[in-house]
Design a protein around this motif. Structure first.
Motif, PDB file in Angstrom:
ATOM      1  N   VAL A 131      13.011  -4.626  -3.137  1.00 37.19           N
ATOM      2  CA  VAL A 131      12.358  -3.535  -2.415  1.00 37.19           C
ATOM      3  C   VAL A 131      11.409  -2.846  -3.387  1.00 37.19           C
ATOM      4  N   TYR A 132      10.180  -2.657  -2.952  1.00 37.02           N
ATOM      5  CA  TYR A 132       9.188  -1.987  -3.787  1.00 37.02           C
ATOM      6  C   TYR A 132       8.995  -0.573  -3.262  1.00 37.02           C
ATOM      7  N   LEU A 133       9.341   0.370  -4.108  1.00 32.28           N
ATOM      8  CA  LEU A 133       9.330   1.776  -3.738  1.00 32.28           C
ATOM      9  C   LEU A 133       8.155   2.480  -4.390  1.00 32.28           C
ATOM     10  N   CYS A 134       7.482   3.274  -3.604  1.00 31.48           N
ATOM     11  CA  CYS A 134       6.435   4.143  -4.115  1.00 31.48           C
ATOM     12  C   CYS A 134       6.970   5.574  -4.109  1.00 31.48           C
ATOM     13  N   ALA A 135       6.623   6.339  -5.117  1.00 32.44           N
ATOM     14  CA  ALA A 135       7.037   7.736  -5.193  1.00 32.44           C
ATOM     15  C   ALA A 135       5.882   8.568  -5.724  1.00 32.44           C
ATOM     16  N   SER A 136       5.924   9.854  -5.425  1.00 32.96           N
ATOM     17  CA  SER A 136       4.900  10.747  -5.964  1.00 32.96           C
ATOM     18  C   SER A 136       5.534  12.070  -6.367  1.00 32.96           C
ATOM     19  N   SER A 137       4.848  12.787  -7.237  1.00 35.37           N
ATOM     20  CA  SER A 137       5.328  14.094  -7.672  1.00 35.37           C
ATOM     21  C   SER A 137       4.165  14.883  -8.265  1.00 35.37           C
ATOM     22  N   ASN A 138       4.384  16.183  -8.384  1.00 35.43           N
ATOM     23  CA  ASN A 138       3.523  16.968  -9.259  1.00 35.43           C
ATOM     24  C   ASN A 138       4.363  17.349 -10.476  1.00 35.43           C
ATOM     25  N   ARG A 139       3.830  18.109 -11.378  1.00 33.34           N
ATOM     26  CA  ARG A 139       4.534  18.328 -12.653  1.00 33.34           C
ATOM     27  C   ARG A 139       5.874  19.030 -12.482  1.00 33.34           C
ATOM     28  N   THR A 140       6.030  19.807 -11.426  1.00 35.53           N
ATOM     29  CA  THR A 140       7.260  20.591 -11.297  1.00 35.53           C
ATOM     30  C   THR A 140       8.220  20.051 -10.242  1.00 35.53           C
ATOM     31  N   TRP A 176       0.833  -1.209   0.000  1.00 39.23           N
ATOM     32  CA  TRP A 176       0.000   0.000   0.000  1.00 39.23           C
ATOM     33  C   TRP A 176       0.863   1.253   0.000  1.00 39.23           C
ATOM     34  N   CYS A 177       0.395   2.300  -0.663  1.00 41.65           N
ATOM     35  CA  CYS A 177       1.120   3.555  -0.730  1.00 41.65           C
ATOM     36  C   CYS A 177       0.152   4.725  -0.637  1.00 41.65           C
ATOM     37  N   ASN A 178       0.504   5.685   0.205  1.00 41.80           N
ATOM     38  CA  ASN A 178      -0.243   6.944   0.269  1.00 41.80           C
ATOM     39  C   ASN A 178       0.709   8.079  -0.106  1.00 41.80           C
ATOM     40  N   PRO A 179       0.468   8.747  -1.223  1.00 40.31           N
ATOM     41  CA  PRO A 179       1.422   9.760  -1.691  1.00 40.31           C
ATOM     42  C   PRO A 179       1.303  11.060  -0.910  1.00 40.31           C
ATOM     43  N   ILE A 180       2.184  11.986  -1.213  1.00 44.10           N
ATOM     44  CA  ILE A 180       2.111  13.322  -0.634  1.00 44.10           C
ATOM     45  C   ILE A 180       0.835  14.000  -1.130  1.00 44.10           C
ATOM     46  N   SER A 181       0.171  14.670  -0.225  1.00 46.56           N
ATOM     47  CA  SER A 181      -1.091  15.319  -0.571  1.00 46.56           C
ATOM     48  C   SER A 181      -0.897  16.308  -1.724  1.00 46.56           C
ATOM     49  N   GLY A 182      -1.767  16.189  -2.713  1.00 43.16           N
ATOM     50  CA  GLY A 182      -1.707  17.099  -3.849  1.00 43.16           C
ATOM     51  C   GLY A 182      -0.868  16.616  -5.009  1.00 43.16           C
ATOM     52  N   HIS A 183      -0.125  15.533  -4.799  1.00 42.03           N
ATOM     53  CA  HIS A 183       0.687  14.996  -5.896  1.00 42.03           C
ATOM     54  C   HIS A 183      -0.178  14.123  -6.801  1.00 42.03           C
ATOM     55  N   ALA A 184      -0.283  14.542  -8.048  1.00 39.31           N
ATOM     56  CA  ALA A 184      -1.150  13.830  -8.979  1.00 39.31           C
ATOM     57  C   ALA A 184      -0.497  12.570  -9.535  1.00 39.31           C
ATOM     58  N   THR A 185       0.830  12.555  -9.574  1.00 40.01           N
ATOM     59  CA  THR A 185       1.527  11.427 -10.199  1.00 40.01           C
ATOM     60  C   THR A 185       2.067  10.489  -9.135  1.00 40.01           C
ATOM     61  N   LEU A 186       1.798   9.214  -9.326  1.00 45.59           N
ATOM     62  CA  LEU A 186       2.264   8.185  -8.383  1.00 45.59           C
ATOM     63  C   LEU A 186       2.984   7.116  -9.177  1.00 45.59           C
ATOM     64  N   TYR A 187       4.094   6.633  -8.619  1.00 48.95           N
ATOM     65  CA  TYR A 187       4.949   5.651  -9.274  1.00 48.95           C
ATOM     66  C   TYR A 187       5.190   4.460  -8.347  1.00 48.95           C
ATOM     67  N   TRP A 188       5.281   3.298  -8.931  1.00 50.72           N
ATOM     68  CA  TRP A 188       5.792   2.114  -8.236  1.00 50.72           C
ATOM     69  C   TRP A 188       7.075   1.678  -8.944  1.00 50.72           C
ATOM     70  N   TYR A 189       8.139   1.548  -8.141  1.00 53.72           N
ATOM     71  CA  TYR A 189       9.416   1.078  -8.648  1.00 53.72           C
ATOM     72  C   TYR A 189       9.783  -0.231  -7.962  1.00 53.72           C
TER      73      TYR A 189
END
Lengths: 112, 112
Positions: free
Chosen positions: B89-98, B22-35
């Motif tokens: 290791v399964y990594l989750c990451a999040s970002s917005n466009r900038t 399970w992954c909960n990204p940073i609030s407001g980050h539209a993009t979520l990644y699984w690595y």
């Protein structure tokens, strides 16, 4: 396709000495370049990025990196290494907002 | 700001069993990644979401891996059935466009 090469599996440096961790990239067009650091049992932490502008970019913890377009390189540097800098360092590249591609990583070991 | 949250931190299963992360990204980050990060290698992208839509899943082994982000916020990655080579290791990451990618601490999966 885009790719990143980190030619050194490990870099050893004495505390107080300058350090360099090498990275070369391959991507069509203008690259977005990043360095991340990973401490044991932790996720990756962002250090610095190059998008455009000045070829020398400064980041967290005193690290800097120099973008060299002719050599397609983005080496990470620090003038004076600390023992606490010992960690795994990853270079990454993407074109625009495409997928971020990582290198295999370079272990930095700073001895007291 | 709160970082990317992942659970569990560690998981040990036998081959052919199933597992979910399970992954909960940073609030407001539209993009979520699984690595996926295999020992000694750089992170490899499995899947990228933009809100609740899939942007890139070209490297996701779809016969056994699945991921969803139903409400455009948190996400689940599932493996069924697991193989020995899924140990990583399964990594989750999040970002917005900038922003650069922000990573969670990861889930270390061991398949025996």
């Amino acid at each position: 396709a885009q790719s990143v090469a980190q030619p050194e599996d490990q870099v050893n440096v004495a505390e107080g000495n300058p350090l360099t961790v090498k990275c070369t990239y391959s991507v069509s067009g203008n690259p977005y370049l990043f360095w991340y650091v990973q401490y044991p049992n932790r996720g990756l932490q962002f250090l610095l990025k190059y998008i455009t502008g000045d070829n020398l970019v400064k980041g967290s913890y005193g690290f800097e990196a120099e973008f060299n377009k002719s050599q397609t390189s983005f080496h990470l540097k620090k003038p004076s290494a600390l023992v606490s800098d010992s960690a795994l360092y990853f270079c990454a590249v993407r074109k625009g907002y495409s997928t971020l591609t990582f290198g295999k990583g370079t272990m930095l070991l700073v001895s007291p | 700001e709160a970082g990317v949250a992942q659970s569990p931190r560690y998981k040990i299963i036998e081959k052919r069993q199933s597992v979910a992360f399970w992954c909960n990204p940073i609030s407001g980050h539209a993009t979520l990644y699984w690595y996926q990060q295999i020992l000694g290698q750089g992170p490899k992208l499995l899947i990228q979401f933009q809100n609740n839509g899939v942007v890139d899943d070209s490297q996701l082994p779809k016969d056994r891996f699945s991921a969803e982000r139903l409400k455009g916020v948190d996400s689940t990655l599932k493996i069924q059935p697991a193989k020995l080579e899924d140990s990583a290791v399964y990594l989750c990451a999040s970002s917005n466009r900038t922003s650069p990618l922000h990573f969670g601490n990861g889930t270390r999966l061991t398949v025996t």
